[in-house]
Write an enzyme that holds these catalytic residues in place. Structure first.
Site, mmCIF file in Angstrom:
data_model
loop_
_atom_site.group_PDB
_atom_site.id
_atom_site.type_symbol
_atom_site.label_atom_id
_atom_site.label_comp_id
_atom_site.label_asym_id
_atom_site.label_seq_id
_atom_site.Cartn_x
_atom_site.Cartn_y
_atom_site.Cartn_z
ATOM 1 N N MET A 26 0.849 -1.184 0.000
ATOM 2 C CA MET A 26 0.000 0.000 0.000
ATOM 3 C C MET A 26 0.887 1.237 0.000
ATOM 4 O O MET A 26 1.752 1.390 0.878
ATOM 5 C CB MET A 26 -0.940 0.001 1.213
ATOM 6 C CG MET A 26 -2.023 -1.057 1.158
ATOM 7 S SD MET A 26 -3.127 -1.029 2.606
ATOM 8 C CE MET A 26 -2.089 -1.866 3.811
ATOM 9 N N CYS A 110 -3.406 -2.186 -9.612
ATOM 10 C CA CYS A 110 -3.684 -0.817 -9.166
ATOM 11 C C CYS A 110 -4.735 -0.169 -10.072
ATOM 12 O O CYS A 110 -4.581 -0.153 -11.294
ATOM 13 C CB CYS A 110 -2.405 0.012 -9.175
ATOM 14 S SG CYS A 110 -2.632 1.694 -8.569
#
Length: 382
Positions: A26, A110
């Site tokens: 992350m 993503c």
């Protein structure tokens, strides 16, 4: 049958974790300090923030600073992003030759516009031959380092790519495949479609681990995902924000032990203190001595979700400049409070579904291997 006999250890190449759990990369979160905090809670694979292949090849200073692992961190798991097979191959060769990591994960999941508009992340598997070339370039240059891929279901409900992409990745020699069971168009909204994880498990050879990602916010969620889909492990992202002890819960659950009691605010405060110390240790420089504690500010709201803290204290916590200041503000609260049930469940970004931003003519030909102009991002971090 006990939980410990129902759930198998997770193997990625030569590395084995008795707890079949992976910390999702992350941006701005999974730095060395946060990974160490999570590792102190329970076993698993802990992956660093996304690193771009271009940044690695061109020795970008920010990228190099982000390649930081604790001395006792094993395996050192790095996530790489790239859109160009040549750049990806060169980057993975650098990782192998310089011993920068023990495991490379590749980002094809993503959904953020600055990534997909360049054809990267969740947009890339649609270009199936380009995707295959990138994965092959990574595997071919990795030597003994295992390479894994993380992807989404597809661009949107009309363009599912995960089954074809997984089979191509396995054919190229990856060690595991992870699926975030949402499309790019969903972003982080709605509900993850765990049935897609089950279909992926059925489509991939049994010896290749399939990992499920999406809506794992508790140990019960993790066990349910494995039971319903047959996947070999779970990938945890937003569920651990402000709750790094989730990895202790997961370790206990997969081993068939009772879960620890939820923490009191006093225990949460101790974890916040430890987190802040680790961020200071990892991020502080002579030129910027408060960088680590400033980074801690965004975590405070996640830690205190559901606790009756009050708006003024929350405001002041959002401006802290030292660990002592953090401790002082938190110590004024009722530290004997039990963990609030309303703090369970989803956290972090959710947002709304939306159109996926893609390069011009991206959808015209899925077999086109042309790398979009300007697709490679120099800066890392997602």
């Amino acid at each position: 049958m006990t939980a410990s006999t129902r759930y198998r250890p997770l193997r990625i190449g030569p590395f084995v974790s008795e707890t079949p759990v992976v910390l999702a990369p992350m941006a701005g979160i999974t730095n060395a300090g946060f990974r160490r905090l999570c590792r102190e809670q329970g076993a698993g694979f802990y992956v660093c923030e996304m690193i771009t292949s271009r940044g690695l090849v061109e020795k970008n200073p920010l990228t190099r600073r982000m390649i930081a692992f604790s001395d006792d961190e094993s395996p050192r798991s790095m996530q790489l992003y790239g859109v160009d097979p040549v750049a990806m191959g060169r980057a993975v060769r650098i990782v192998a030759e310089e011993g920068l990591a023990d495991h490379v994960d590749m980002n094809f999941g993503c959904p953020v516009p600055k990534v997909t508009r360049k054809g990267g992340g969740a947009a890339l598997p649609y270009k199936r031959r380009l995707f295959e070339a990138i994965v092959m370039a990574a595997v071919d240059n990795a030597g003994s380092i295992p390479v894994t891929v993380k992807m989404r279901i597809g661009i949107d409900d009309g363009r599912h790519t995960y089954l074809d992409a997984a089979q191509r990745a396995v054919g190229a020699g990856v060690a595991a495949v992870a699926l975030h069971a949402r499309t790019a168009a969903q972003r982080y909204s709605g509900t993850a479609d765990w049935s897609a994880i089950a279909r992926l498990r059925d489509a991939v050879p049994a010896e290749i681990p399939v990992l499920g990602n999406g809506d794992v916010f508790s140990a019960a969620d993790a066990l349910a995902m494995v039971d319903r889909t047959g996947c070999d492990g779970v990938v945890v992202g937003r569920g651990c924000l402000g709750r790094p002890w989730l990895f202790g819960d997961l370790e206990a659950a997969f081993a068939g032990r009772p879960l620890p009691e939820p923490p009191t605010l006093r225990q949460v405060a101790a974890t916040m203190h430890r987190h802040a110390e680790l961020l200071e240790e990892h991020m502080r420089t002579d030129a910027d001595p408060t960088k680590g504690i400033r980074d801690m500010r965004k975590h405070v709201a996640w830690y205190l979700k559901g606790f009756p803290v009050g708006p003024e204290v929350r405001r002041r916590l959002g401006l802290i400049n030292s660990v002592d200041e953090l401790d002082e503000l938190v110590s004024a609260l009722d530290l004997d409070q039990r963990f609030p049930p309303e703090a369970d469940g989803p956290r972090g970004r959710q947002g709304s579904p939306g159109r996926v931003v893609l390069p011009e003519h991206w959808l015209d030909d899925p077999d086109d291997v042309t790398v979009p102009l300007g697709a490679e991002m120099e800066n890392s971090g997602g």
